[in-house]
Structure formats: structure tokens, C-alpha cells
Design a protein around this motif. Structure first.
Motif, PDB file in Angstrom:
ATOM      1  N   TYR A 268       0.726  -1.297   0.037  1.00 23.45           N
ATOM      2  CA  TYR A 268       0.141  -0.069  -0.032  1.00 23.45           C
ATOM      3  C   TYR A 268       0.918   1.168  -0.026  1.00 23.45           C
ATOM      4  CZ  TYR A 268       0.983  -0.122   4.994  1.00 23.45           C
ATOM      5  OH  TYR A 268       1.672  -0.034   6.122  1.00 23.45           O
ATOM      6  N   PHE A 269       0.276   2.457  -0.035  1.00 21.50           N
ATOM      7  CA  PHE A 269       1.158   3.693  -0.160  1.00 21.50           C
ATOM      8  C   PHE A 269       0.271   4.457   0.995  1.00 21.50           C
ATOM      9  CE2 PHE A 269       1.234   2.210  -4.423  1.00 21.50           C
ATOM     10  CZ  PHE A 269       2.233   2.835  -4.966  1.00 21.50           C
ATOM     11  N   LYS A 270       1.530   5.017   1.574  1.00 23.21           N
ATOM     12  CA  LYS A 270       1.187   6.143   2.622  1.00 23.21           C
ATOM     13  C   LYS A 270       1.495   7.562   2.290  1.00 23.21           C
ATOM     14  CE  LYS A 270       1.792   6.676   7.610  1.00 23.21           C
ATOM     15  NZ  LYS A 270       2.467   6.225   8.927  1.00 23.21           N
ATOM     16  N   GLY A 271       0.626   8.219   2.152  1.00 22.80           N
ATOM     17  CA  GLY A 271       0.926   9.826   1.913  1.00 22.80           C
ATOM     18  C   GLY A 271       0.739  10.496   2.922  1.00 22.80           C
ATOM     19  N   TYR A 272       1.609  11.638   3.143  1.00 24.64           N
ATOM     20  CA  TYR A 272       1.757  12.648   3.982  1.00 24.64           C
ATOM     21  C   TYR A 272       1.120  14.009   3.291  1.00 24.64           C
ATOM     22  CZ  TYR A 272       4.380   9.225   6.773  1.00 24.64           C
ATOM     23  OH  TYR A 272       4.817   8.052   7.631  1.00 24.64           O
ATOM     24  N   TYR A 273       0.403  14.563   4.106  1.00 18.01           N
ATOM     25  CA  TYR A 273      -0.129  15.774   3.422  1.00 18.01           C
ATOM     26  C   TYR A 273      -0.118  17.159   4.485  1.00 18.01           C
ATOM     27  CZ  TYR A 273      -2.368  12.721  -0.005  1.00 18.01           C
ATOM     28  OH  TYR A 273      -2.601  11.732  -0.986  1.00 18.01           O
ATOM     29  N   ASP A 274       0.335  18.207   3.762  1.00 15.94           N
ATOM     30  CA  ASP A 274       0.664  19.321   4.558  1.00 15.94           C
ATOM     31  C   ASP A 274      -0.828  20.110   5.150  1.00 15.94           C
ATOM     32  OD1 ASP A 274      -0.134  20.798   2.492  1.00 15.94           O
ATOM     33  OD2 ASP A 274       2.083  21.502   2.043  1.00 15.94           O
ATOM     34  N   ALA A 275      -0.613  21.179   5.627  1.00 16.48           N
ATOM     35  CA  ALA A 275      -1.687  21.997   6.015  1.00 16.48           C
ATOM     36  C   ALA A 275      -2.576  22.457   4.986  1.00 16.48           C
ATOM     37  CB  ALA A 275      -1.532  23.290   6.793  1.00 16.48           C
ATOM     38  N   LEU A 276      -1.937  22.512   3.716  1.00 14.00           N
ATOM     39  CA  LEU A 276      -2.506  22.974   2.435  1.00 14.00           C
ATOM     40  C   LEU A 276      -3.148  21.927   1.566  1.00 14.00           C
ATOM     41  CD1 LEU A 276      -0.118  25.737   1.239  1.00 14.00           C
ATOM     42  CD2 LEU A 276      -2.378  26.145   2.503  1.00 14.00           C
ATOM     43  N   ASP A 277      -3.088  20.688   2.159  1.00 16.48           N
ATOM     44  CA  ASP A 277      -3.476  19.279   1.458  1.00 16.48           C
ATOM     45  C   ASP A 277      -2.675  18.883   0.230  1.00 16.48           C
ATOM     46  OD1 ASP A 277      -5.105  16.970   1.587  1.00 16.48           O
ATOM     47  OD2 ASP A 277      -6.296  17.883   0.266  1.00 16.48           O
ATOM     48  N   ARG A 278      -1.364  19.321   0.344  1.00  8.30           N
ATOM     49  CA  ARG A 278      -0.487  18.881  -0.826  1.00  8.30           C
ATOM     50  C   ARG A 278       0.181  17.618  -0.285  1.00  8.30           C
ATOM     51  NH1 ARG A 278       2.747  24.556  -1.352  1.00  8.30           N
ATOM     52  NH2 ARG A 278       2.874  23.789   1.097  1.00  8.30           N
ATOM     53  N   LEU A 279       0.431  16.773  -1.220  1.00  9.39           N
ATOM     54  CA  LEU A 279       1.063  15.584  -0.831  1.00  9.39           C
ATOM     55  C   LEU A 279       2.612  15.964  -0.939  1.00  9.39           C
ATOM     56  CD1 LEU A 279       1.224  12.497  -0.671  1.00  9.39           C
ATOM     57  CD2 LEU A 279       1.614  12.373  -3.145  1.00  9.39           C
ATOM     58  N   VAL A 280       3.349  15.926   0.392  1.00 14.19           N
ATOM     59  CA  VAL A 280       4.734  16.130   0.702  1.00 14.19           C
ATOM     60  C   VAL A 280       5.625  15.010   0.627  1.00 14.19           C
ATOM     61  CG1 VAL A 280       4.176  18.644   1.416  1.00 14.19           C
ATOM     62  CG2 VAL A 280       4.265  16.605   2.977  1.00 14.19           C
ATOM     63  N   ARG A 281       4.966  13.824   0.906  1.00 11.43           N
ATOM     64  CA  ARG A 281       5.874  12.548   1.212  1.00 11.43           C
ATOM     65  C   ARG A 281       4.784  11.638   0.766  1.00 11.43           C
ATOM     66  NH1 ARG A 281      10.305  10.871   4.768  1.00 11.43           N
ATOM     67  NH2 ARG A 281      10.071   8.797   5.330  1.00 11.43           N
TER      68      ARG A 281
END
Length: 98
Positions: free
Chosen positions: A38-51
């Protein structure tokens, strides 16, 4: 980037070939027990995928880290493959590869 400041979400796959990856088919963390990959996505406060991490049997097989400019345009991507090799990609003001 402090991972504690980010929102993490889980996905089955991604679509497209452009960066940043577009993660698709979101799943709940409780559903991970039945998945090998599976993939784990990390999102910033602006809902941008950063990791983004591709996890296979609990191990990170692929890692993408993204940086954006003040206009939300992707400017840099760091990609680490399963062998630990790092590729650095940079992008212009329109988000096109340099």
C-alpha cells in the motif's frame, strides 16, 4: 519536514505518470492488516502531498518527498528507490522538469 505536523492517509495505488504522484483508492488504517502492499501519503496543511511511501510487507520500498513553491507548483522531488539510491528532480516555475 516534521512528520508529526502532517496528516497521513493510506491508499491502494496511484494513477498517472506526472509528479507528484496522484494516490488513489483511499483505505482506512484498520484495513491495512489485509494488505501486503500500500501507499502512505503525508499531506501538509494545504492538502499537498509532501511525502509518499510505498510499503511492501511493512518495509519502505519507494519514497518520494516533494517541495512546492509559494504558488503550489512542484519545484523539487527526491525519489529513493528500494536500493536506497536517491534521484533528485527539479522543476521550473510551471512545474515542468528542468
Amino acid at each position: 519536514m516534521n512528520l508529526e505536523d502532517l496528516v497521513s492517509r493510506y491508499f491502494i495505488s496511484y494513477s498517472g505518470v506526472k509528479l507528484p504522484l496522484k494516490l488513489v483508492n483511499e483505505i482506512e488504517e484498520a484495513g491495512l492488516d489485509n494488505r501486503n502492499t500500500y501507499f502512505k501519503g503525508y499531506y501538509d496543511a494545504l492538502d499537498r502531498l509532501v511525502r509518499c511511501e510505498k510499503l511492501v510487507y511493512g518495509e519502505t520500498e519507494l519514497l518520494h518527498s516533494y517541495e512546492y513553491d509559494e504558488n503550489d507548483v512542484l519545484r523539487q522531488a527526491e525519489i529513493t528507490d528500494a536500493d536506497g539510491e536517491l534521484t533528485l528532480l527539479t522543476f521550473d516555475e510551471q512545474g515542468q522538469p528542468d
